[in-house]
Design a protein around this motif. Structure first.
Motif, short mmCIF file in Angstrom:
data_model
loop_
_atom_site.label_atom_id
_atom_site.label_comp_id
_atom_site.label_asym_id
_atom_site.label_seq_id
_atom_site.Cartn_x
_atom_site.Cartn_y
_atom_site.Cartn_z
N ASN A 1 -55.09 -7.54 -30.36
CA ASN A 1 -54.03 -8.14 -30.74
C ASN A 1 -53.92 -9.66 -29.99
OD1 ASN A 1 -52.31 -6.78 -32.53
ND2 ASN A 1 -52.17 -5.09 -31.05
N ARG B 1 -53.26 -13.08 -31.65
CA ARG B 1 -52.18 -14.22 -31.39
C ARG B 1 -52.58 -15.33 -30.88
NH1 ARG B 1 -47.01 -10.80 -29.11
NH2 ARG B 1 -46.73 -9.14 -30.53
N HIS C 1 -49.00 -4.06 -34.39
CA HIS C 1 -48.94 -5.24 -33.32
C HIS C 1 -48.11 -5.29 -32.30
CE1 HIS C 1 -51.93 -7.07 -36.28
NE2 HIS C 1 -51.14 -6.83 -37.26
N ILE D 1 -45.96 -9.32 -37.13
CA ILE D 1 -47.50 -9.73 -37.43
C ILE D 1 -48.08 -11.28 -37.18
CG2 ILE D 1 -49.11 -9.95 -39.43
CD1 ILE D 1 -47.32 -7.85 -40.87
#
Length: 266
Positions: free
Chosen positions: A5, A9, A57, A61
């Motif tokens: 994740n 990001r 997440h 998202i």
């Protein structure tokens, strides 16, 4: 499917990027709506991709540029009345009652300190055009009647795609929305009621489908969503599987689902 994740990001919504600023502004809207819901004991939960983001997440998202919630139709009707009275001045409830050209059959809470331009152009006739969260009503409904309602509602999209004169387009959309609201949908609701549907789904005129039982929704539970503890459906697996299939698998082309062409935030 294995994924990181933090890496996602960093690639799609790093701090300070336009999409990250938009996500955080939408989170602020959600927090205000959540306060009102808690104050009045109104139960809601994250919807669609927002629930997927929470589960997969633990927040948005990374490439998602909207935020959705849903609640049962009686609570939805109650919430809309309260929001008109209790939203802070920087937020606006957007429904047919507050924006005469608003043609969707669900509500939005809009931020008045931003402006977006949707790539579809459907927002061009609306009064409020800031960042928003969607609020979807859910009720026991016949799938066949729901599909039929979306066909009749879909004519509004066609009008906006094919009519270049915005004044004329708005007038035609208002007429067609009134036809659906006052004549077509009431007939479909009677037929739906007589068929004794077992499943819950979005209300008429909402162009998404997800068959759920009440046990899939209730009791809601709370999961991390960014810096917030957000409510989600009781059986997130059933909900998300119906919507997305293998929901833990990333899409083949992440980041290709943006709604907007430009976002201004101040």
């Amino acid at each position: 499917m294995e994924f990181n994740n933090d890496e996602l990001r960093a690639k799609y919504n790093p701090e300070g990027s336009p999409i990250r600023k938009a996500q955080l502004r939408m989170l602020e809207i959600l927090v205000e709506v959540d306060k009102i819901c808690r104050r009045h004991n109104i139960t809601y939960w994250l919807s669609c991709g927002s629930m997927l983001g929470a589960v997969r997440h633990h927040g948005f998202i990374p490439w998602d540029d909207d935020l959705d919630i849903e609640l049962l139709k009686p609570d939805y009707d109650k919430l809309l009345k309260i929001l008109q009275e209790e939203l802070p001045d920087n937020l606006a409830l957007q429904t047919r009652a507050t924006d005469k050209n608003y043609f969707f059959f669900y509500a939005k809470v809009r931020d008045r300190n931003s402006r977006i331009t949707e790539r579809t152009g459907y927002d061009r006739i609306l009064k409020e055009q800031g960042l928003w969260i969607d609020i979807f009503p859910v009720e026991r409904i016949s799938r066949s009647m729901h599909k039929l309602s979306n066909k009749t509602f879909g004519h509004a999209y066609k009008i906006l795609r094919t009519t270049s004169d915005d004044t004329k387009a708005a007038r035609r959309v208002r007429f067609w929305t009134a036809m659906n609201r006052n004549f077509i949908f009431p007939i479909l609701k009677v037929i739906s009621f007589l068929s004794r549907p077992k499943f819950y789904d979005f209300s008429f005129g909402i162009p998404y489908f997800h068959r759920c039982r009440m046990s899939d929704y209730m009791p809601i539970k709370y999961v991390p969503f960014e810096s917030f503890e957000a409510p989600v459906a009781s059986n997130t697996h059933n909900y998300l599987t119906d919507f997305y299939g293998d929901y833990m698998k990333l899409p083949e082309h992440p980041g290709s689902q943006f709604h907007d062409t430009s976002i201004e935030i101040w």
